[in-house]
Design a protein around this motif. Structure first.
Motif, mmCIF file in Angstrom:
data_model
loop_
_atom_site.group_PDB
_atom_site.id
_atom_site.type_symbol
_atom_site.label_atom_id
_atom_site.label_comp_id
_atom_site.label_asym_id
_atom_site.label_seq_id
_atom_site.Cartn_x
_atom_site.Cartn_y
_atom_site.Cartn_z
ATOM 1 N N ASP A 22 -2.376 -1.414 9.656
ATOM 2 C CA ASP A 22 -3.407 -0.458 9.258
ATOM 3 C C ASP A 22 -4.790 -1.069 9.098
ATOM 4 O O ASP A 22 -5.800 -0.341 9.155
ATOM 5 C CB ASP A 22 -3.000 0.238 7.952
ATOM 6 C CG ASP A 22 -1.825 1.198 8.155
ATOM 7 O OD1 ASP A 22 -1.579 1.569 9.317
ATOM 8 O OD2 ASP A 22 -1.159 1.555 7.166
ATOM 9 N N VAL A 23 -4.903 -2.370 8.894
ATOM 10 C CA VAL A 23 -6.245 -2.956 8.762
ATOM 11 C C VAL A 23 -7.022 -2.878 10.069
ATOM 12 O O VAL A 23 -8.241 -3.030 10.081
ATOM 13 C CB VAL A 23 -6.185 -4.432 8.290
ATOM 14 C CG1 VAL A 23 -5.620 -4.536 6.900
ATOM 15 C CG2 VAL A 23 -5.416 -5.290 9.262
ATOM 16 N N HIS A 74 -4.685 3.899 5.813
ATOM 17 C CA HIS A 74 -6.055 3.747 6.293
ATOM 18 C C HIS A 74 -7.089 3.924 5.189
ATOM 19 O O HIS A 74 -8.231 3.484 5.327
ATOM 20 C CB HIS A 74 -6.333 4.753 7.406
ATOM 21 C CG HIS A 74 -5.462 4.565 8.610
ATOM 22 N ND1 HIS A 74 -5.527 5.391 9.714
ATOM 23 C CD2 HIS A 74 -4.505 3.639 8.897
ATOM 24 C CE1 HIS A 74 -4.640 4.982 10.618
ATOM 25 N NE2 HIS A 74 -4.016 3.937 10.136
ATOM 26 N N GLU A 75 -6.697 4.562 4.088
ATOM 27 C CA GLU A 75 -7.666 4.836 3.026
ATOM 28 C C GLU A 75 -7.717 3.733 1.986
ATOM 29 O O GLU A 75 -8.642 3.669 1.168
ATOM 30 C CB GLU A 75 -7.313 6.164 2.324
ATOM 31 C CG GLU A 75 -7.402 7.399 3.212
ATOM 32 C CD GLU A 75 -6.182 7.531 4.125
ATOM 33 O OE1 GLU A 75 -5.107 7.026 3.747
ATOM 34 O OE2 GLU A 75 -6.319 8.119 5.216
ATOM 35 N N TYR A 76 -6.735 2.864 1.981
ATOM 36 C CA TYR A 76 -6.638 1.838 0.947
ATOM 37 C C TYR A 76 -7.747 0.792 1.136
ATOM 38 O O TYR A 76 -7.942 0.276 2.231
ATOM 39 C CB TYR A 76 -5.270 1.162 1.016
ATOM 40 C CG TYR A 76 -4.974 0.225 -0.137
ATOM 41 C CD1 TYR A 76 -4.488 0.720 -1.344
ATOM 42 C CD2 TYR A 76 -5.181 -1.138 -0.018
ATOM 43 C CE1 TYR A 76 -4.204 -0.136 -2.398
ATOM 44 C CE2 TYR A 76 -4.911 -2.000 -1.069
ATOM 45 C CZ TYR A 76 -4.422 -1.496 -2.255
ATOM 46 O OH TYR A 76 -4.143 -2.346 -3.299
ATOM 47 N N ASP A 77 -8.470 0.482 0.064
ATOM 48 C CA ASP A 77 -9.549 -0.507 0.120
ATOM 49 C C ASP A 77 -9.339 -1.517 -1.013
ATOM 50 O O ASP A 77 -9.778 -1.302 -2.137
ATOM 51 C CB ASP A 77 -10.901 0.180 -0.025
ATOM 52 C CG ASP A 77 -12.053 -0.785 0.232
ATOM 53 O OD1 ASP A 77 -11.792 -1.966 0.524
ATOM 54 O OD2 ASP A 77 -13.216 -0.351 0.130
ATOM 55 N N GLY A 107 0.804 -1.208 0.000
ATOM 56 C CA GLY A 107 0.000 0.000 0.000
ATOM 57 C C GLY A 107 0.836 1.255 0.000
ATOM 58 O O GLY A 107 1.764 1.412 -0.805
ATOM 59 N N LYS A 108 0.541 2.148 0.941
ATOM 60 C CA LYS A 108 1.159 3.469 0.966
ATOM 61 C C LYS A 108 2.660 3.417 1.196
ATOM 62 O O LYS A 108 3.434 4.118 0.558
ATOM 63 C CB LYS A 108 0.476 4.298 2.059
ATOM 64 C CG LYS A 108 0.895 5.745 2.121
ATOM 65 C CD LYS A 108 0.064 6.480 3.175
ATOM 66 C CE LYS A 108 0.434 7.959 3.227
ATOM 67 N NZ LYS A 108 -0.370 8.691 4.256
ATOM 68 N N LYS A 109 3.096 2.572 2.166
ATOM 69 C CA LYS A 109 4.523 2.460 2.494
ATOM 70 C C LYS A 109 5.038 1.141 1.951
ATOM 71 O O LYS A 109 4.899 0.089 2.573
ATOM 72 C CB LYS A 109 4.724 2.562 4.006
ATOM 73 C CG LYS A 109 4.260 3.897 4.586
ATOM 74 C CD LYS A 109 4.415 3.936 6.104
ATOM 75 C CE LYS A 109 3.925 5.270 6.663
ATOM 76 N NZ LYS A 109 4.014 5.309 8.150
ATOM 77 N N LYS A 110 5.660 1.210 0.771
ATOM 78 C CA LYS A 110 6.047 -0.005 0.059
ATOM 79 C C LYS A 110 7.143 -0.774 0.782
ATOM 80 O O LYS A 110 7.246 -1.995 0.656
ATOM 81 C CB LYS A 110 6.519 0.351 -1.354
ATOM 82 C CG LYS A 110 5.538 1.184 -2.178
ATOM 83 C CD LYS A 110 4.233 0.452 -2.414
ATOM 84 C CE LYS A 110 3.367 1.137 -3.441
ATOM 85 N NZ LYS A 110 2.862 2.443 -3.024
#
Length: 469
Positions: free
Chosen positions: A319-320, A296-299, A239-242
């Motif tokens: 984060d989930v 937190h925004e990743y779906d 996600g955001k932090k690869k």
């Protein structure tokens, strides 16, 4: 694996009723366990200070003074007197040898034995107790706690301070209070003293267990004609932090997974050559890891739908714990491990509407909150990170006490996720994946030979190659 109990009062009573062992016999054996600890720490003739409380924990200390008298320079301090029947009896026996208690603490001792309160402490230390424990902590010498360091409450919390031991000799069986996160800095090395009967007979059923290094069961490759497809295919959702996904995937590959694919909507620069990259979930996936660095925004709609359709084993982290769709995954996935640290666990409890609690509340009752989550989600394996990691599943809790400050670095949690997910991909049950992944991380940290502040996540991954049981 060893059994852990809330306390040992019922176990002692069973000895009296079933085996005709008296309180006196159990106490003599308890004191012999302490005596062996003193003998291992200091040569005969050394100065030994025993600070004993008014109850039966103090009686153990008074008995120890009798056993050591003549071989060591023993000083006994009874700040509260001797009040229980056994404490009075043991003091009378000691006085028959011409030994009596001192009224003040000496300035020095080679060995200091804390027998003030032990596991029977049901309230906070009073002002006198705080002053005594603080003085003992400030003294030099090797420190031994009788049963449990004085000041530690039944949940493993200092109340308000606690004796800091180099070794704790606990009587009969392990107690839950020894394994609170705050207790870890107070217990030192923990040993169990037998009380005149084998622990196999003394102990009975429990739902708490302590994991040991010998419980480690890593993946083995015994089929000479095997290929990478025999060892699973892990998909790590990036996600955001690869970087978190890369660490997770690298750890999984090092821990025996045949293939590891990072799944991302975007190109990831400079990934290790041994990891694959895809924009969708590979058809051959045997397990999924999701949450580390996700945002937190990743779906991940596609991933969720595929996981639910195929009931894939899944590792959930970080984060989930903050996103509403976690509830559906936990309700519908039958092979799930979730690995929060305390802050994430507090968020998870709130997200799932189980309760709204602070991190400090969780830390002061880790066993209780782990058990409560497990009651609501019995099919999910919870791995609650901490100084003493807790693994809860279907009413049973396993404690991994082997962690060290080496793991207090960014990325170690991502490595843990990779280790657990690797085993899920290779066919381990969620519980066995959590247990063995947790043990692998702590054993890798124990092998690290650099300064304890210097390890990084890649170092832990490198140590995995040497974990041969």
């Amino acid at each position: 694996m060893q059994k852990i109990f809330n306390d040992c009062y019922a176990l002692d009573a069973r000895c009296y009723e079933k085996f005709d062992l008296t309180e006196d016999i159990l106490m003599e054996h308890a004191a012999m366990g302490l005596k062996r600890a003193v003998e291992a720490a200091a040569e005969p003739g050394s100065e030994v200070l025993i600070v004993a409380g008014p109850g039966n924990n103090g009686a153990d200390g008074i008995t120890l003074a009798r056993l050591l008298h003549g071989d060591y320079e023993v000083s006994l301090h009874l700040p509260y007197g001797a009040k229980s029947p056994m404490a009075k009896l043991q003091l009378q026996r000691l006085q028959q040898l011409g030994v009596d208690a001192m009224h003040t603490l000496p300035a020095h001792a080679d060995v200091i034995v804390d027998a003030l309160f032990g596991a029977g402490l049901s309230k906070a230390l009073d002002i006198k107790g705080i002053e005594i424990v603080d003085t003992l902590n400030g003294m030099g010498g090797y420190k031994i706690a009788c049963d449990i360091p004085s000041g530690i409450d039944p949940e493993g919390n200092p109340n308000p301070i606690a004796f800091h031991a180099d070794k704790t000799v606990t009587m009969g069986a392990l107690k839950k209070g020894l394994f609170g996160d705050f207790a870890k800095q107070c217990t030192g090395r923990i040993e169990v003293a037998d009380l005149g009967i084998s622990r196999k007979l003394y102990e009975h059923h429990t739902d708490l267990f302590m994991l040991e290094a010998k419980d480690f069961n890593p993946p083995r490759r015994t089929n000479p004609s095997a290929h990478k497809g025999n060892y699973g295919h892990l998909c790590v959702v990036a996600g955001k932090k690869k970087g978190a996904a890369i660490l997770c995937g690298s750890a999984a590959l090092r821990f025996g997974t045949g293939l590891v694919t990072l799944m991302s909507d975007h190109t990831i620069e400079s990934i290790p050559h041994s990891l694959m990259l895809s924009g969708e979930l590979p058809e051959s996936t045997t397990a999924v890891a999701m949450g580390m660095g996700l945002g937190h925004e990743y779906d991940p709609i596609l991933v969720k739908s595929t996981i639910l359709k195929n009931d894939l084993p899944i590792l959930l982290d970080a984060d989930v714990c903050y996103v509403p769709w976690i509830r559906r995954l936990l309700n519908e996935c039958s092979k799930t491990v979730i690995t929060p640290h305390p802050k994430e666990f507090a968020a998870l409890l709130k997200t799932l509407e189980i309760d709204e609690v602070s991190v400090s509340q969780i830390q002061r009752d880790r066993f209780g909150w782990a058990r409560r989550f497990s009651e609501v989600y019995p099919d999910t394996v919870l791995l609650l990170k901490g100084a003493n990691t807790l693994i809860a599943h279907q009413g049973t809790i396993y404690v991994n006490p082997l962690g060290s400050p080496v793991l207090s670095q960014a990325g170690s949690g991502d490595v843990l996720s990779g280790l657990v997910a690797a085993l899920l991909a290779q066919g381990y049950t969620p519980l066995n994946a959590a247990i063995n992944g947790s043990l692998a991380l702590t054993l890798a940290a124990a092998r690290y030979e650099g300064a304890d502040y210097s390890a990084i996540a890649e170092d832990l991954i490198g140590e995995l190659r040497w974990l041969v049981p």
